[in-house]
Write a protein that holds these residues in place. Structure first.
Motif, PDB file in Angstrom:
ATOM      1  N   UNK A   1       0.861  -1.183   0.000  1.00  0.00           N
ATOM      2  CA  UNK A   1       0.000   0.000   0.000  1.00  0.00           C
ATOM      3  C   UNK A   1       0.897   1.231   0.000  1.00  0.00           C
ATOM      4  N   UNK A   2       0.484   2.275  -0.710  1.00  0.00           N
ATOM      5  CA  UNK A   2       1.273   3.503  -0.646  1.00  0.00           C
ATOM      6  C   UNK A   2       1.073   4.172   0.715  1.00  0.00           C
ATOM      7  N   UNK A   3       2.072   4.901   1.187  1.00  0.00           N
ATOM      8  CA  UNK A   3       1.895   5.622   2.451  1.00  0.00           C
ATOM      9  C   UNK A   3       0.734   6.613   2.327  1.00  0.00           C
ATOM     10  N   UNK A   4      -0.104   6.699   3.342  1.00  0.00           N
ATOM     11  CA  UNK A   4      -1.254   7.609   3.254  1.00  0.00           C
ATOM     12  C   UNK A   4      -0.785   9.069   3.180  1.00  0.00           C
ATOM     13  N   UNK A   5      -1.391   9.813   2.269  1.00  0.00           N
ATOM     14  CA  UNK A   5      -1.039  11.214   2.127  1.00  0.00           C
ATOM     15  C   UNK A   5      -1.971  12.116   2.923  1.00  0.00           C
ATOM     16  N   UNK A   6      -3.182  11.634   3.166  1.00  0.00           N
ATOM     17  CA  UNK A   6      -4.113  12.415   3.978  1.00  0.00           C
ATOM     18  C   UNK A   6      -4.963  11.460   4.815  1.00  0.00           C
ATOM     19  N   UNK A   7      -5.470  11.944   5.945  1.00  0.00           N
ATOM     20  CA  UNK A   7      -6.248  11.069   6.850  1.00  0.00           C
ATOM     21  C   UNK A   7      -7.490  10.473   6.207  1.00  0.00           C
ATOM     22  N   UNK A   8      -8.093  11.183   5.264  1.00  0.00           N
ATOM     23  CA  UNK A   8      -9.301  10.654   4.632  1.00  0.00           C
ATOM     24  C   UNK A   8      -9.011   9.392   3.825  1.00  0.00           C
ATOM     25  N   UNK A   9      -7.891   9.358   3.127  1.00  0.00           N
ATOM     26  CA  UNK A   9      -7.570   8.160   2.355  1.00  0.00           C
ATOM     27  C   UNK A   9      -7.238   6.992   3.279  1.00  0.00           C
ATOM     28  N   UNK A  10      -6.609   7.277   4.406  1.00  0.00           N
ATOM     29  CA  UNK A  10      -6.311   6.219   5.379  1.00  0.00           C
ATOM     30  C   UNK A  10      -7.604   5.656   5.958  1.00  0.00           C
ATOM     31  N   UNK A  11      -8.533   6.531   6.283  1.00  0.00           N
ATOM     32  CA  UNK A  11      -9.820   6.082   6.829  1.00  0.00           C
ATOM     33  C   UNK A  11     -10.569   5.194   5.859  1.00  0.00           C
ATOM     34  N   UNK A  12     -10.563   5.563   4.596  1.00  0.00           N
ATOM     35  CA  UNK A  12     -11.256   4.767   3.574  1.00  0.00           C
ATOM     36  C   UNK A  12     -10.603   3.393   3.420  1.00  0.00           C
ATOM     37  N   UNK A  13      -9.275   3.357   3.446  1.00  0.00           N
ATOM     38  CA  UNK A  13      -8.565   2.083   3.319  1.00  0.00           C
ATOM     39  C   UNK A  13      -8.838   1.181   4.524  1.00  0.00           C
ATOM     40  N   UNK A  14      -8.804   1.757   5.720  1.00  0.00           N
ATOM     41  CA  UNK A  14      -9.083   0.967   6.924  1.00  0.00           C
ATOM     42  C   UNK A  14     -10.515   0.448   6.916  1.00  0.00           C
ATOM     43  N   UNK A  15     -11.445   1.272   6.465  1.00  0.00           N
ATOM     44  CA  UNK A  15     -12.842   0.837   6.393  1.00  0.00           C
ATOM     45  C   UNK A  15     -12.993  -0.324   5.410  1.00  0.00           C
ATOM     46  N   UNK A  16     -12.316  -0.237   4.282  1.00  0.00           N
ATOM     47  CA  UNK A  16     -12.373  -1.305   3.274  1.00  0.00           C
ATOM     48  C   UNK A  16     -11.813  -2.615   3.847  1.00  0.00           C
ATOM     49  N   UNK A  17     -10.663  -2.533   4.497  1.00  0.00           N
ATOM     50  CA  UNK A  17     -10.048  -3.738   5.056  1.00  0.00           C
ATOM     51  C   UNK A  17     -10.888  -4.317   6.187  1.00  0.00           C
TER      52      UNK A  17
END
Length: 72
Positions: A35-51
């Motif tokens: 996974x690419x390093x998260x650039x903003x908290x919103x993208x991290x939240x979406x990825x965590x929700x998906x997983x």
């Protein structure tokens, strides 16, 4: 999503364990370059929700399989 975890049979899946497993998986995948390093908290939240959704669905499928296996 927490509601989906709470609806599962008690003792089968712990909400805390599932959430921690999701965080560990995301951290490992980022460290290993999957996974690419998260650039903003919103993208991290979406990825965590998906997983987390994938882990919940997998746990539910495992429960259904075991329930059907016991019924046979």
């Amino acid at each position: 999503m927490l509601v989906r975890l709470l609806g599962m049979r008690k003792g089968t899946v712990s909400a805390d364990d599932t959430a921690m497993s999701t965080l560990r998986t995301c951290r490992r995948q980022t460290r290993e370059g999957e996974l690419p390093p998260p650039t903003d908290p919103d993208s991290l939240g979406a990825e965590l929700e998906h997983q987390l959704t994938r882990k919940i669905d997998k746990a539910a499928a495992t429960q259904r399989y075991l329930k059907n296996k016991r019924a046979i």
